[in-house]
Scaffold this motif. Structure first.
Motif, short mmCIF file in Angstrom:
data_model
loop_
_atom_site.label_atom_id
_atom_site.label_comp_id
_atom_site.label_asym_id
_atom_site.label_seq_id
_atom_site.Cartn_x
_atom_site.Cartn_y
_atom_site.Cartn_z
N THR A 19 -3.96 -2.25 3.86
CA THR A 19 -3.38 -1.52 4.98
C THR A 19 -3.92 -0.10 5.00
N VAL A 82 5.98 -3.83 5.59
CA VAL A 82 5.50 -4.06 4.23
C VAL A 82 6.20 -5.24 3.55
N HIS A 96 -2.73 -0.72 -0.46
CA HIS A 96 -2.40 0.22 0.62
C HIS A 96 -3.29 1.45 0.47
N THR A 183 5.65 3.88 1.21
CA THR A 183 5.09 2.55 1.43
C THR A 183 4.77 1.86 0.11
#
Length: 240
Positions: A19, A82, A96, A183
């Motif tokens: 991501t 997520v 990530h 995140t």
């Protein structure tokens, strides 16, 4: 990090999802997403910094299939997007990527549960606990500790990257207590919650802004090296 190889699955591709983040503050173009998105739908077959081609003399290794998605710089987006990556055992590794200051690529080791006091791009704050700390007060995160640490050897990945010509890379224990670290914690906690006995490995990579010193193309190449090293510990090309 649990082993990703097995004799029975030697020919089966490993699945890695990456991501990157959308624009925020002065990052009108977020280097993390620009570096990640060229990898979507591609595959790696060997440890090389640029094109994934297998150098002569190396044994066949398990290939890696890559997919990518963008996360807006919003707490609500992290909390909705997520956990879905870990909702079923669909990936062998989740990485990530975010952008940070400085001129180094940082491989982050830990993520904290509370301390998120900065506004996201919608002007929203992270959820608040009864003691006013902001982060993960919801019941589904209650059993998660105050900090989570990746089971990936970030120091080793840095050594591999440096051997492959990526000079400005280092491990880090401070992911910034903003959407990047938020995140990261969400992903580590979700992996742990979904598969307590064998959670999906998760890594966070901070990249510098474009051309400080690496171009976007060089950052993408660095990510290829990091992905291969993370999924193939002990690869014969690692010590070159």
């Amino acid at each position: 990090m649990p082993p990703l190889e097995s004799e029975d699955a030697a020919a089966t591709p490993l699945r890695v999802h990456l991501t990157g983040f959308g624009p925020f503050r002065h990052h009108a173009v977020n280097a993390s997403w620009e570096a990640v998105r060229p990898l979507d739908g591609t595959a790696l077959t060997a440890l090389t910094p640029a094109d994934g081609a297998k150098p002569p003399g190396l044994p066949t290794a398990r290939p890696v299939e890559l997919s990518c998605s963008l996360i807006p710089v919003k707490y609500a987006s992290a909390l909705s997007l997520v956990p879905a990556l870990h909702a079923r055992p669909q990936y062998d590794l989740v990485i990530h990527c975010g952008v940070s200051g400085g001129n180094r690529i940082h491989l982050e080791r830990r993520a904290r549960k509370f301390g998120y006091e900065q506004l996201d791009v919608d002007g929203q704050l992270a959820p608040a606990a009864s003691d006013t700390r902001r982060g993960f007060p919801q019941p589904e995160w209650e059993s998660c500790p105050e900090e989570l640490v990746t089971n990936i050897d970030t120091a080793r990945l840095c050594r591999v990257a440096q051997r492959r010509g990526i000079e400005h890379v280092a491990p880090s224990d401070d992911a910034g207590l903003y959407l990047c670290e938020f995140t990261y914690y969400t992903s580590l906690a979700s992996a742990r919650t979904q598969e307590p006995q064998s959670p999906t490995p998760v890594l966070f990579v901070h990249v510098p802004p474009a051309d400080q010193p690496y171009s976007i193309e060089q950052l993408t190449a660095a990510l290829r090296v990091i992905i291969w090293a993370a999924t193939h510990p002990g690869d014969p090309g690692e010590e070159e």
